[in-house]
Design a protein around this motif. Sequence first.
Motif, short mmCIF file in Angstrom:
data_model
loop_
_atom_site.label_atom_id
_atom_site.label_comp_id
_atom_site.label_asym_id
_atom_site.label_seq_id
_atom_site.Cartn_x
_atom_site.Cartn_y
_atom_site.Cartn_z
N TYR A 13 0.86 -1.18 0.00
CA TYR A 13 0.00 0.00 0.00
C TYR A 13 0.90 1.23 0.00
CZ TYR A 13 -3.53 3.26 1.81
OH TYR A 13 -4.38 4.32 1.99
N ILE A 14 0.57 2.21 -0.81
CA ILE A 14 1.35 3.44 -0.88
C ILE A 14 0.43 4.60 -0.50
CG2 ILE A 14 2.68 5.00 -2.35
CD1 ILE A 14 3.22 2.54 -4.15
N LYS A 15 0.85 5.38 0.48
CA LYS A 15 0.08 6.53 0.92
C LYS A 15 0.82 7.78 0.48
CE LYS A 15 -1.71 8.76 5.06
NZ LYS A 15 -1.76 8.68 6.53
N LEU A 16 0.15 8.67 -0.24
CA LEU A 16 0.73 9.91 -0.73
C LEU A 16 -0.04 11.08 -0.16
CD1 LEU A 16 2.61 11.51 -2.69
CD2 LEU A 16 0.78 11.28 -4.38
N VAL A 17 0.66 12.00 0.51
CA VAL A 17 0.04 13.20 1.04
C VAL A 17 0.68 14.39 0.33
CG1 VAL A 17 -0.39 14.60 3.09
CG2 VAL A 17 -0.36 12.11 3.27
N ASP A 18 -0.13 15.15 -0.41
CA ASP A 18 0.34 16.32 -1.14
C ASP A 18 0.33 17.52 -0.19
OD1 ASP A 18 0.96 18.32 -2.89
OD2 ASP A 18 -0.82 18.08 -4.14
N CYS A 19 1.49 18.09 0.06
CA CYS A 19 1.63 19.25 0.97
C CYS A 19 2.09 20.48 0.20
CB CYS A 19 2.60 18.91 2.10
SG CYS A 19 2.03 17.63 3.19
#
Length: 173
Positions: A13-19
């Motif tokens: 699973y890959i979690k990406l948070v755009d900041c």
Amino acid sequence: MTEYDCFEHQAAYIKLVDCRHTAHVTLCQHTPPTEPRIDRINDDFYYVRSTSEIRPYQHGETGTKSDHVRSIKRAFNSLKKLINCNYDTPEHVRFITLTYAENMRDNSRISGDWRRFVRRMQGAYGRFRWLYVKEQQARGAWHLHALLFFDTLAPYMPNNDQDHPVRDMWGHG
């Protein structure tokens, strides 16, 4: 920058948070559950759905989450995301550390001291948004680390032997 192959490292699973200016990528070995696995009963116990067990929480010596390294890492990552989402340019931000001259151990006193300090600071330097983290030293004394976010160029805040308005507005050391 080299390419990173998530399949080479077996990320399920890959979690990406755009900041805005940065992205936080987390590679997880397991897919997160779609439903909670435990239910909190109270401060001391939780219910495990899969086994129908009631288990006690493992509290540290002080009974706070800050005693747990994993929790601290999670808190730092959340803090980094908050900063990156709200931070545009270094010229608009000031970092300060506020300490107490006394060995202040009363955690409940901090928020009131902080509110009074912010009112004084905004009276002197204008409106700003802020983010602060309270930290306990090994001897038990509390202190604060804070970021002040200004909409325009952050004001100069002198800190020398003759001129120290921030320390004077803090008033605790």
